[in-house]
Design an enzyme around this catalytic site. Sequence first.
Site, PDB file in Angstrom:
ATOM      1  N   MET A 167       0.808  -1.219   0.000  1.00 44.64           N
ATOM      2  CA  MET A 167       0.000   0.000   0.000  1.00 44.64           C
ATOM      3  C   MET A 167       0.844   1.274   0.000  1.00 44.64           C
ATOM      4  O   MET A 167       0.360   2.358   0.289  1.00 44.64           O
ATOM      5  CB  MET A 167      -0.943   0.010   1.213  1.00 44.64           C
ATOM      6  CG  MET A 167      -1.914  -1.137   1.238  1.00 44.64           C
ATOM      7  SD  MET A 167      -2.929  -1.163  -0.260  1.00 44.64           S
ATOM      8  CE  MET A 167      -3.329  -2.906  -0.304  1.00 44.64           C
ATOM      9  N   CYS A 168       2.111   1.143  -0.335  1.00 44.24           N
ATOM     10  CA  CYS A 168       3.038   2.271  -0.356  1.00 44.24           C
ATOM     11  C   CYS A 168       2.960   2.970  -1.720  1.00 44.24           C
ATOM     12  O   CYS A 168       2.980   2.318  -2.756  1.00 44.24           O
ATOM     13  CB  CYS A 168       4.441   1.743  -0.087  1.00 44.24           C
ATOM     14  SG  CYS A 168       5.617   2.986   0.367  1.00 44.24           S
ATOM     15  N   HIS A 169       2.870   4.296  -1.692  1.00 44.90           N
ATOM     16  CA  HIS A 169       2.793   5.066  -2.937  1.00 44.90           C
ATOM     17  C   HIS A 169       4.159   5.151  -3.615  1.00 44.90           C
ATOM     18  O   HIS A 169       5.165   5.347  -2.938  1.00 44.90           O
ATOM     19  CB  HIS A 169       2.324   6.497  -2.645  1.00 44.90           C
ATOM     20  CG  HIS A 169       0.935   6.568  -2.114  1.00 44.90           C
ATOM     21  ND1 HIS A 169       0.649   6.417  -0.778  1.00 44.90           N
ATOM     22  CD2 HIS A 169      -0.252   6.762  -2.733  1.00 44.90           C
ATOM     23  CE1 HIS A 169      -0.653   6.526  -0.599  1.00 44.90           C
ATOM     24  NE2 HIS A 169      -1.226   6.733  -1.769  1.00 44.90           N
ATOM     25  N   MET A 214       8.836   4.834   4.932  1.00 45.13           N
ATOM     26  CA  MET A 214       8.998   3.461   4.440  1.00 45.13           C
ATOM     27  C   MET A 214      10.230   3.340   3.556  1.00 45.13           C
ATOM     28  O   MET A 214      10.955   2.346   3.623  1.00 45.13           O
ATOM     29  CB  MET A 214       7.748   2.992   3.685  1.00 45.13           C
ATOM     30  CG  MET A 214       6.501   2.880   4.552  1.00 45.13           C
ATOM     31  SD  MET A 214       6.739   1.933   6.073  1.00 45.13           S
ATOM     32  CE  MET A 214       7.300   0.370   5.452  1.00 45.13           C
ATOM     33  N   GLU A 215      10.489   4.354   2.748  1.00 43.83           N
ATOM     34  CA  GLU A 215      11.666   4.331   1.882  1.00 43.83           C
ATOM     35  C   GLU A 215      12.947   4.316   2.718  1.00 43.83           C
ATOM     36  O   GLU A 215      13.902   3.590   2.397  1.00 43.83           O
ATOM     37  CB  GLU A 215      11.641   5.535   0.931  1.00 43.83           C
ATOM     38  CG  GLU A 215      10.620   5.422  -0.173  1.00 43.83           C
ATOM     39  CD  GLU A 215       9.163   5.618   0.256  1.00 43.83           C
ATOM     40  OE1 GLU A 215       8.273   5.335  -0.556  1.00 43.83           O
ATOM     41  OE2 GLU A 215       8.904   6.042   1.401  1.00 43.83           O
ATOM     42  N   ASP A 236      24.964 -10.258   4.038  1.00 44.18           N
ATOM     43  CA  ASP A 236      25.241 -11.124   2.887  1.00 44.18           C
ATOM     44  C   ASP A 236      26.726 -11.151   2.541  1.00 44.18           C
ATOM     45  O   ASP A 236      27.287 -12.208   2.264  1.00 44.18           O
ATOM     46  CB  ASP A 236      24.431 -10.656   1.675  1.00 44.18           C
ATOM     47  CG  ASP A 236      24.774 -11.457   0.427  1.00 44.18           C
ATOM     48  OD1 ASP A 236      24.595 -12.689   0.456  1.00 44.18           O
ATOM     49  OD2 ASP A 236      25.240 -10.856  -0.559  1.00 44.18           O
TER      50      ASP A 236
END
EC number: 4.6.1.17
Length: 161
Positions: free
Chosen positions: A78-80, A116-117, A131
């Site tokens: 739901m992230c734009h 969120m980014e 990693d």
Amino acid sequence: MKERAAFSHMTEDGAVTMVDVGHKNPTQRTAIVRAVVEVSAATLDLLKHRALPKGDVLTTAKIAGIMAAKRTAELIPMCHPLAISYADVRFEVRDTPPSIALEAEVRTTGQTGVEMEALIAAQTAAATIYDMCKAVQKDIVIRDCRLVFKSGGKSGTFRAE
């Protein structure tokens, strides 16, 4: 049409929905997220001397974090999608305890925030460090990934204590 529930991405009947931000005025927005990657002293020494088998860990992690910030809307349902004006990941190599502290910062001028980014940038940079070091150490710990600063938008400025 039903009213929105307390959660902005959920309708009253519990269905998920993307928030409509079309009516909002664009504002300058910034988010900063920090995380820590704990490694052994031996792994940290290899990292500092660029002697790990996969190469330059921090440069690769920086690039991975920036790339991830730009693709956040493809990962979080739901992230734009946003036009990011700035993204960076910075590192502090710490001898005691042996760790890499990282900080991801993302900026935009838009109708929704970039928290969120910044979270995805920090988490991806941390996972990239994991990693690239896992060949020499399996018990690496990623911890304390959290939003420490956010500005812009209706809710104003947030600073973690």
